[in-house]
Scaffold this active site. Structure first.
Site, PDB file in Angstrom:
ATOM      1  N   ASN A   1      -6.547  -2.934   1.790  1.00 43.95           N
ATOM      2  CA  ASN A   1      -6.436  -4.401   1.811  1.00 43.95           C
ATOM      3  C   ASN A   1      -7.796  -5.012   2.043  1.00 43.95           C
ATOM      4  OD1 ASN A   1      -3.697  -4.746   1.542  1.00 43.95           O
ATOM      5  ND2 ASN A   1      -3.285  -4.860   3.742  1.00 43.95           N
TER       6      ASN A   1
ATOM      7  N   ARG B   1       0.811  -1.213   0.000  1.00 43.15           N
ATOM      8  CA  ARG B   1       0.000   0.000   0.000  1.00 43.15           C
ATOM      9  C   ARG B   1       0.852   1.274   0.000  1.00 43.15           C
ATOM     10  NH1 ARG B   1      -3.935  -1.205   4.737  1.00 43.15           N
ATOM     11  NH2 ARG B   1      -2.035  -2.223   5.443  1.00 43.15           N
TER      12      ARG B   1
END
Ligand SMILES: [Fe+3]
Ligand SMILES: [Mg+2]
Ligand SMILES: [Zn+2]
Ligand SMILES: [Zn+2]
Lengths: 798, 382
Positions: free
Chosen positions: A39, A21
């Site tokens: 996620n 990320r």
């Protein structure tokens, strides 16, 4: 902005806990895109908005240059309505899913963390647990999925303020690094020794603090710096148990013959070489002859033990690898190893913490009890290891990796299946060098090296490991593939399982199917499966097999001529019995192998002749044993494959002559009962006369030919027999691709000669690259066979 | 049909073929013998001992092959021991068993098929806790089988019966065409009385119990295997065939009131198979120590040559006894006071976990699983 679009992007694969990320965040903001990333249970989801060209560039970059530990299986994107929202954000995880997101293997300490480790100004200076999203323990500390701190053995270490700040900062390389910690909040290293240990460098027992806990027994903490204390003990010739990533190792100074021999005696490991850990690459080069692939593997993220030719002047004690031409070497892979090795500045033996045949100890409790008679001290810490993982082992063949043991650093990264099962499959593996494999869709999760199943502790790590994998990857197997050997504990496990359909897979078919899966090949091929022993479809023991095989089916096209195995397992432990089985009375009385074993020779040949506990076998491994007994004098082995390993290491690679080996026509096989029409049928079946090779070796040795030449001629003879056999099968089938599998193909000399001959004759040769040719690869092959069988069944119905 | 080397194959056959047809509560445990209560609620029969007559009538001496023996006898197996005053629970029962004997070769060092046929059935009764009383014997003989061999077998049987204190009271003989049998097969059946208060079973074992082996193991199986392969390497090796009823009587006397949980003669499949049956039936772990298992050096040597594990080798005069942990010493003393139990040893203990498994603590400190064999043992090494 008229040209603005918004795209929803999904990324599947190993994309959690690897800094994905923050990578997306950096990438998107760098490109000036808006949107979000998060996620969920499947992986990573992204929305990006900006000029169409930039969005496509973004998607390409996500696919092509992800962070180092990420394995991107698939990137899918679709256009969605623009929202005009400004900025780019990281959104909270979307709750606990069913655990499909993948967990990374344990990875060697990265360069940036190492820089911190050695930087006196850094707050993690000399911190033995430094790690980040690009490195550190993963698989071995995971308790449950999804991968977050609460689901790891780091759950009991609350982060300090500074660590928490890094953990929550998208710009930090520790953003959502689940094992993040520092000296203030992380695990603590301790050196423990029995109160009575009075050894140089260790303060007397009086200063020791007594440990609580029933199992700690009389172990006391040694005051002072644990790393310095350990270094002092090792220098003083002591054996120290060191808690690593996947279990405890036993360490001793590699140059200290007394220490290493002592370690052998305590471990009850007689001959099998020990692995070494050395401080750095220059130190490796002083021990071994390295090539670019060796160095790439040594310094790679998975940090396996690499088997390499040893330099004649390698400064290690003889007891490290008695008589071996090779050494197994690895570089430090945890911060603790780096601290130790830099301080020591010399190689250490680093062998798994166990008694021979036992699995590596991975819990503190097991280590303190089972290793108490082996280690003089314990360098340990309070971060638990949840799953045991041995070091991986590789050889190098023609500049590429040839796995010998696939474990730490690789597991649980999935292997892709060209054709995935329709229903989730569990492959139960074989018996020794055991692994299992859980597969769903096109992903096959091959387990860490489990060990030899007849050991209770090992069986438990198999059955508990299966449960762990099922939970971790959210896969409930519906089909359970197993070996045909009725006595394998893995077979019994498969048949005892409820609510799953058992599918028996022949051992050598599994070997070839595993080689096909390893190469992403569909078959059919000529499969040469040479190994020790595996249960055949006729209830006898096979092991020198020429198969015509695809994933779903196989036919035995040829094999070594069967010989009796006098005394069953005893014949495996005593290679001279195989010489007796092959030679019988043809061995000259009073000579060599017969003279050395005169007391039992007649009884064993009688057993072989009359079939008293002497089951017939076409094993190639036993052929190597017979020749090794004759050529090297190796009459009894203390570890599996020892006779063959020694025969290989003895061979003179310059010798090109080959002993001849006849192939005799055995029969004609019928057309294959397989649908599809394109499958090869018919052809003569043959037996290869291993006896010729044994007798030729005997003649050479009697004529005074030097052992290295005899060994080479035998190897060349086996390679010639393989090429000849494949020619025969090609005549009958038209197939021109050969898959080489089975433990015998860990033998690099044989692999080289066979590959060269086959290529000369125009064959394409497939060999193992990702899973071992030995029984460690069986579980993947079982899964491939079961998957193909399911697929065919499905087609038949439609 | 495949022959089981012991254990699972033959057990599967019984469970799949015979049990469904014959099913009843006595057969269900698949023990070596059944204990029956023939006189529920009635007084035990009076005890005149008609042994002598029955023995003569059922004898197989001389021309037994012509089948002049009576088809049956009526007999008394003796008074239930332990007093008739107690209720049904303490009253003993009739133990009844049958077994067939096939062995190659028929004659081997230390015995022949005749000893096996008598001792085997005597031992099956003894393992129920019974005092064996009477046996029947039925012969299937291949045409052309030498009469002197049959005479030799009959003599051996008579001697074995005398030694065990039992009588052979009835029998039968059939001669089949040449090639339809391998020399001679014998089936014996036996009855005996179980003393009151005795209840033994593979399912009666509990954690904490001690596991005892009555003597050095493996002698019979190794002897026969060497004889079969004509491997005359160990002259001093003889079969251990022997009647165990004297030994069990002493043990039950020394450890009364249920302290003996289970007795099993370690025949086909050896001690390993017996222990597995116990572990599974009682859902316990049986943990034995390799060094504690008595094996004579000559047997160990032969096992090494043959490549077999003594734990799986048949014995014909050795038993496994599981007794309450606190009775281990008393049991051992009782066994050792008998000539057949002089080398008895505690080989392990029963634990709770892992249920159903037999574990062997090896000399190296490892823990090996001793599993029941499915068929003929083939190496598991790749
Ligand atoms: Fe194999
Ligand atoms: Mg019996
Ligand atoms: Zn790092
Ligand atoms: Zn911290």
């Amino acid at each position: 902005m008229r040209s603005c679009i918004r795209a929803e992007v999904r990324v599947d694969g190993v994309v959690q806990g690897v800094g994905f990320r923050p990578f997306v965040h950096r990438l998107a903001t760098g490109l000036g895109l808006c949107g979000l990333v998060g996620n969920d249970e499947r992986g990573v989801f992204i929305e990006v908005e900006g000029p169409a060209g930039t969005v496509s560039a973004f998607v390409r970059a996500v696919r092509d240059s992800p962070p180092p530990l990420a394995v991107v299986d698939r990137v899918t994107s679709r256009v969605i309505p623009v929202t005009g929202e400004p900025g780019f954000g990281i959104v909270a995880s979307a709750g606990a899913g069913n655990g499909r997101a993948l967990i990374s293997p344990d990875v060697a300490t990265c360069d940036e963390c190492l820089r911190e480790l050695w930087d006196p100004a850094d707050r993690r200076h000399l911190h033995p647990f430094v790690n980040c999203t690009a490195c550190g323990p993963r698989f071995t500390i995971v308790l449950s999925s999804p991968y977050d701190r609460a689901g790891t053995t780091m759950a009991s270490f609350p982060m300090c303020e500074e660590c928490a700040r890094e953990y929550h900062d998208p710009a930090s390389r520790r953003f959502h690094a689940q094992a993040v910690c520092c000296p203030a909040c992380g695990p603590r290293l301790r050196l423990l020794a029995p109160a009575a240990t009075a050894s140089p460098g260790v303060p007397s027992a009086s200063g020791h603090e007594r440990l609580d806990g029933p199992r700690a027994g009389a172990l006391c903490e040694v005051p002072g710096d644990p790393v310095a204390g350990t270094v002092a003990l090792l220098r003083a010739g002591r054996i120290v148990a060191i808690k690593g990533i996947g279990g405890y190792h036993l360490a001793a100074s590699a140059g200290d013959e007394r220490a290493v021999a002592g370690l052998r005696a305590r471990k009850r490991r007689e001959d099998r070489p020990f692995a070494l850990m050395v401080p750095d690459l220059p130190a490796v080069r002083r021990l071994c002859v390295t090539g670019p692939e060796e160095e790439r593997l040594l310094t790679g993220r998975s940090r396996p033990i690499v088997l390499m030719g040893r330099r004649p002047d390698a400064p290690v004690a003889p007891a490290v690898a008695p008589g071996a031409r090779e050494l197994g070497v690895m570089l430090p892979y945890s911060p603790l190893h780096h601290l130790l090795l830099r301080r020591l500045a010399e190689p250490i033996v680093l062998t798994s913490g166990n008694l021979s045949d036992e699995p590596i100890a991975h819990t503190d409790e097991a280590a303190f009890t089972r290793l108490s008679g082996l280690a003089d001290a314990f360098l340990t810490h309070d971060r638990p290891i949840h799953t045991r993982a041995d070091d991986s082992v590789v050889r190098v063949f023609r500049g590429a990796e040839l796995p010998v043991r696939r474990s730490r650093g690789h597991v649980p990264a999935p292997l892709p299946l060209a054709r995935g099962p329709l229903r989730p499959v569990l492959g139960c593996g074989a018996e020794l060098k055991h692994t299992f494999c859980l597969a769903r869709g096109r992903r096959a999760f091959v387990s860490q090296h489990i060990g030899d199943l007849e050991n209770h502790e090992t069986l438990r790590s198999f059955t508990e490991g299966v449960r762990h994998f099922e939970r971790l990857f959210g896969v409930r197997p519906e089909v359970v593939a197993h070996d045909l050997h009725p006595e394998y504990l893995s077979t019994k496990y498969a048949l005892d399982r409820e609510d799953t359909v058992p599918v028996g897979v022949q051992h050598h078919h599994a070997h070839i199917a595993s080689c096909l899966a390893d190469n992403g090949a569909a078959g059919p091929v000529i499969g040469v499966a040479f190994d020790g022993l595996g249960y055949g479809t006729d209830g006898t023991l096979w092991g020198g097999e020429f198969l015509v095989a695809g994933p779903a089916w196989f036919r035995r096209a040829g094999h070594l001529a069967p010989v009796p195995l006098p005394g069953g397992a005893a014949a495996v432990r005593q290679p001279w019995r195989m010489a007796a089985a092959y030679l019988g009375d043809a061995a000259p009385a009073g000579w060599g192998v017969r003279a050395r074993n005169a007391a039992l020779w007649d009884a064993v040949t009688a057993m072989a002749a009359r079939g008293v506990n002497a089951p017939p076998t076409s094993s190639a491994g036993r052929l190597f044993d017979a020749v090794s007994a004759i050529v090297t004098g190796r009459d009894a082995v203390t570890y599996e494959g020892q006779a063959a390993v020694e025969l290989e290491q003895l061979a003179d690679p310059a010798e090109r002559r080959a002993h001849p080996c006849r192939l005799l026509t055995d029969g004609v096989s019928g057309a294959l009962e397989v649908d599809g029409g394109r499958l090869p049928a018919g052809g003569e079946t043959f037996v290869a006369m291993g006896h010729d090779l044994v007798e030729a070796a005997l003649e050479d040795v009697r004529a005074g030919v030097a052992a290295p030449l005899v060994s080479a001629r035998f190897h060349n003879g086996v390679a010639g027999m393989i090429a000849e056999g494949c020619d025969r099968v090609r005549e009958g089938t038209g197939l021109a691709t050969v898959a080489l599998s089975g433990g015998v193909f860990q033998n690099v000399l044989l692999l080289e000669r066979a590959t060269a001959l086959l290529e000369e004759r125009g064959f394409t040769v497939l060999r193992h690259r990702r899973v071992p040719p030995n029984d460690g690869g069986i579980s993947l092959g079982q899964v491939a066979v079961a998957a193909a069988g399911q697929g065919r069944g499905e087609c038949d119905r439609s | 049909l495949a022959h089981g080397a012991g254990g699972k194959a033959s057990r599967t056959l019984v469970e799949a073929v015979f049990l469904p047809s014959f099913r009843n509560p006595h057969l269900e445990p698949l023990a070596d013998g059944a204990v029956l209560d023939l006189h529920p609620g009635t007084a035990p029969p009076d005890g005149e001992a008609p042994d002598g007559g029955a023995q003569n009538g059922g004898g197989l001496d001389g021309e037994a092959a012509h089948g002049r023996a009576p088809d049956g006898v009526s007999l008394d197996v003796g008074e239930p021991v332990g007093g008739g005053a107690g209720g049904p629970a303490t009253t003993g029962g009739l133990a009844f068993t049958t077994d067939s004997y096939v062995v190659t070769p028929l004659f081997f060092p230390g015995g022949d098929i005749g000893d096996l046929a008598v001792n085997g059935t005597v031992n099956d009764l003894a393992m129920c806790g019974a005092r064996p009383a009477h046996l029947s014997a039925a012969f299937i003989i291949e045409e052309g089988f030498p009469v002197e061999h049959l005479r030799r077998i009959a003599t051996t049987m008579a001697g074995a019966a005398r030694a065990a204190g039992v009588t052979i009271v009835t029998g039968d003989t059939k001669v089949v065409q040449r090639g339809k049998a391998d020399g001679c097969y014998i089936t014996t059946a036996g009855v005996g009385m179980v003393p009151s208060g005795v209840r033994l079973g593979a399912d009666a074992v509990r954690p904490g119990d001690a596991v005892i082996v009555s003597g050095p193991i493996g002698e019979h199986g190794v002897t026969v295997m060497l004889a079969r392969g004509r491997l005359d390497i160990e002259a001093e090796l003889v079969s251990d065939t022997a009647p165990l009823n004297g030994l069990t009587a002493r043990l039950l006397e020394a450890c009364p009131d249920g302290r003996v949980r289970c007795l099993r003669d370690a025949t086909r499949g050896g001690v390993a198979t017996v222990l597995n049956e116990i572990a599974r039936s009682s859902e316990v772990a049986v943990i034995i120590t390799e060094e504690a298992v008595p094996v004579r050096p000559v047997v160990r040597g032969a096992c090494e040559l043959l490549g077999i594990d003594p734990l799986y080798v048949a014995c014909e005069g050795r038993m496994v006894a599981v007794v309450a942990g606190e009775s281990a010493d008393a049991a051992l003393a009782a066994l050792r006071s008998h000539p057949l139990g002089e080398e008895a040893a505690v080989v392990g203990r029963v634990a709770e976990d892992p249920p159903g498994l037999v574990l062997l603590k090896t000399g190296f400190g490892g823990t090996r699983i001793v599993d029941v064999l499915v068929g003929d043992p083939l190496p598991r090494i790749c």
